[in-house]
Scaffold this motif. Structure first.
Motif, PDB file in Angstrom:
ATOM      1  N   PHE A  73       0.835  -1.213   0.000  1.00  0.00           N
ATOM      2  CA  PHE A  73       0.000   0.000   0.000  1.00  0.00           C
ATOM      3  C   PHE A  73       0.867   1.258   0.000  1.00  0.00           C
ATOM      4  O   PHE A  73       1.947   1.277   0.580  1.00  0.00           O
ATOM      5  CB  PHE A  73      -0.903   0.036   1.236  1.00  0.00           C
ATOM      6  N   SER A  74       0.345   2.302  -0.608  1.00  0.00           N
ATOM      7  CA  SER A  74       1.087   3.572  -0.600  1.00  0.00           C
ATOM      8  C   SER A  74       0.135   4.762  -0.584  1.00  0.00           C
ATOM      9  O   SER A  74       0.312   5.728  -1.313  1.00  0.00           O
ATOM     10  CB  SER A  74       2.032   3.637  -1.800  1.00  0.00           C
ATOM     11  N   GLY A  75      -0.861   4.662   0.277  1.00  0.00           N
ATOM     12  CA  GLY A  75      -1.804   5.773   0.430  1.00  0.00           C
ATOM     13  C   GLY A  75      -1.273   6.817   1.394  1.00  0.00           C
ATOM     14  O   GLY A  75      -0.201   6.668   1.966  1.00  0.00           O
ATOM     15  N   GLY A  76      -2.061   7.852   1.579  1.00  0.00           N
ATOM     16  CA  GLY A  76      -1.755   8.874   2.576  1.00  0.00           C
ATOM     17  C   GLY A  76      -0.795   9.930   2.067  1.00  0.00           C
ATOM     18  O   GLY A  76      -0.305   9.857   0.964  1.00  0.00           O
TER      19      GLY A  76
ATOM     20  N   LYS B 125      -1.810   4.682   6.447  1.00  0.00           N
ATOM     21  CA  LYS B 125      -0.681   4.411   5.553  1.00  0.00           C
ATOM     22  C   LYS B 125      -0.371   2.920   5.479  1.00  0.00           C
ATOM     23  O   LYS B 125       0.042   2.410   4.445  1.00  0.00           O
ATOM     24  CB  LYS B 125       0.561   5.180   6.026  1.00  0.00           C
ATOM     25  N   PRO B 129      -6.002  -0.177   1.569  1.00  0.00           N
ATOM     26  CA  PRO B 129      -5.600  -0.535   0.209  1.00  0.00           C
ATOM     27  C   PRO B 129      -5.737   0.653  -0.748  1.00  0.00           C
ATOM     28  O   PRO B 129      -6.730   0.797  -1.460  1.00  0.00           O
ATOM     29  CB  PRO B 129      -6.533  -1.696  -0.156  1.00  0.00           C
ATOM     30  N   VAL B 130      -4.718   1.491  -0.713  1.00  0.00           N
ATOM     31  CA  VAL B 130      -4.640   2.664  -1.589  1.00  0.00           C
ATOM     32  C   VAL B 130      -3.242   2.645  -2.208  1.00  0.00           C
ATOM     33  O   VAL B 130      -2.275   2.293  -1.527  1.00  0.00           O
ATOM     34  CB  VAL B 130      -4.845   3.972  -0.784  1.00  0.00           C
ATOM     35  N   TRP B 131      -3.175   3.017  -3.483  1.00  0.00           N
ATOM     36  CA  TRP B 131      -1.882   3.006  -4.168  1.00  0.00           C
ATOM     37  C   TRP B 131      -1.637   4.350  -4.837  1.00  0.00           C
ATOM     38  O   TRP B 131      -2.531   4.911  -5.473  1.00  0.00           O
ATOM     39  CB  TRP B 131      -1.845   1.891  -5.219  1.00  0.00           C
ATOM     40  N   GLY B 132      -0.395   4.816  -4.686  1.00  0.00           N
ATOM     41  CA  GLY B 132      -0.009   6.085  -5.295  1.00  0.00           C
ATOM     42  C   GLY B 132       0.988   5.844  -6.417  1.00  0.00           C
ATOM     43  O   GLY B 132       1.973   5.135  -6.239  1.00  0.00           O
ATOM     44  N   TRP B 143       5.411   3.261  -9.201  1.00  0.00           N
ATOM     45  CA  TRP B 143       4.497   3.053  -8.077  1.00  0.00           C
ATOM     46  C   TRP B 143       5.226   3.326  -6.779  1.00  0.00           C
ATOM     47  O   TRP B 143       6.321   2.824  -6.558  1.00  0.00           O
ATOM     48  CB  TRP B 143       3.932   1.630  -8.112  1.00  0.00           C
ATOM     49  N   LYS B 144       4.573   4.110  -5.940  1.00  0.00           N
ATOM     50  CA  LYS B 144       5.136   4.514  -4.663  1.00  0.00           C
ATOM     51  C   LYS B 144       5.041   3.352  -3.673  1.00  0.00           C
ATOM     52  O   LYS B 144       4.153   2.517  -3.794  1.00  0.00           O
ATOM     53  CB  LYS B 144       4.277   5.687  -4.172  1.00  0.00           C
ATOM     54  N   GLU B 145       5.959   3.351  -2.699  1.00  0.00           N
ATOM     55  CA  GLU B 145       5.816   2.402  -1.579  1.00  0.00           C
ATOM     56  C   GLU B 145       5.956   3.166  -0.279  1.00  0.00           C
ATOM     57  O   GLU B 145       6.888   3.942  -0.128  1.00  0.00           O
ATOM     58  CB  GLU B 145       6.886   1.307  -1.650  1.00  0.00           C
ATOM     59  N   ASN B 146       5.039   2.937   0.647  1.00  0.00           N
ATOM     60  CA  ASN B 146       5.112   3.642   1.931  1.00  0.00           C
ATOM     61  C   ASN B 146       6.266   3.106   2.761  1.00  0.00           C
ATOM     62  O   ASN B 146       6.497   1.912   2.811  1.00  0.00           O
ATOM     63  CB  ASN B 146       3.804   3.506   2.704  1.00  0.00           C
TER      64      ASN B 146
END
Lengths: 76, 147
Positions: A73-76, B125, B129-132, B143-146
């Motif tokens: 995931f990579s939200g926020g 974070k 289930p959210v993807w940037g 694709w970003k990874e937190n």
């Protein structure tokens, strides 16, 4: 039996966001099939959600299950 | 199985400062509140291998995210005596410098609002289930990874 699968983020780039597989009755055999069909997946860590819950360990898939492939995931 | 309707947290596009100001204003009638804590996430223009991020495109698995957020919300309310909590997360393309996450907690005293706000941001974070997708100047992306 056909199982509808949704894929998200990076995984959707590789598999498309909606596809179906036939005769995959558990998550281990699904992962195996996906690795064969999409070699790019072998280097990607992803979770599988069944009916909107992330499963751990090999889990049975029913025809009515909603199956989703979730990269980190990579939200926020 | 019937689908429970969960509270919507997603908004299309960036979160405006006017929207945030309005949200604060709306709480003036709740006079038992003594403290608000607000977290705002802003799209950062990272440089990755000399390429500059100009925007992040957010997507979600909405049904799962809303169900998860409902669970997280119940956990937070069980742990902290909050008066209220509001969460907004952007979807779609958000330019660098724009706001993409707004978390707003209120309580009688400051500590609960501050702690709950921090905890819920971390949970969002980690568990939603959210993807940037980080979009560069030349329209390429990664694709970003937190962290």
């Amino acid at each position: 039996m056909a199982i509808e699968i949704k894929a998200f983020g990076l995984l959707a780039d590789i598999t498309g966001s909606d596809f179906s597989v036939i005769e995959q009755r558990d998550t281990d055999s699904l992962r195996q099939l996906l690795a064969e069909r999409y070699p790019a997946l072998s280097t990607i860590h992803y979770a599988i959600a069944i009916d909107k819950k992330i499963v751990s360990g090999n889990t049975l898939i029913n025809e009515t299950s909603s199956v989703a492939l979730l990269p980190p995931f990579s939200g926020g | 199985m019937t689908e429970k309707k969960h509270k919507q947290i997603f908004v299309q596009g960036a979160i405006s400062s006017a929207f945030i100001a309005d949200s604060i204003q709306k709480h003036s009638t709740k006079t038992n509140i003594g403290a608000h804590s607000i977290f705002l996430g802003q799209v950062r223009s990272d440089s990755i291998n000399d390429r500059k991020v100009v925007a992040i495109d957010y997507t979600t698995y909405e049904e799962m995210a809303l169900e998860k957020m409902h669970e997280l919300r119940e956990g937070i309310f069980a742990k902290y005596p909050l008066t209220c909590m509001h969460i907004y997360h952007s979807l779609g393309t958000i330019a660098a410098g724009e706001l993409c996450l707004f978390v707003f907690t209120s309580s009688i005293h400051r500590k609960e609002a501050i702690d709950a706000c921090e905890e819920v941001v971390e949970l969002i974070k980690k568990e939603l289930p959210v993807w940037g997708k980080e979009i560069f100047e030349d329209e390429s992306y990664q694709w970003k990874e937190n962290k």
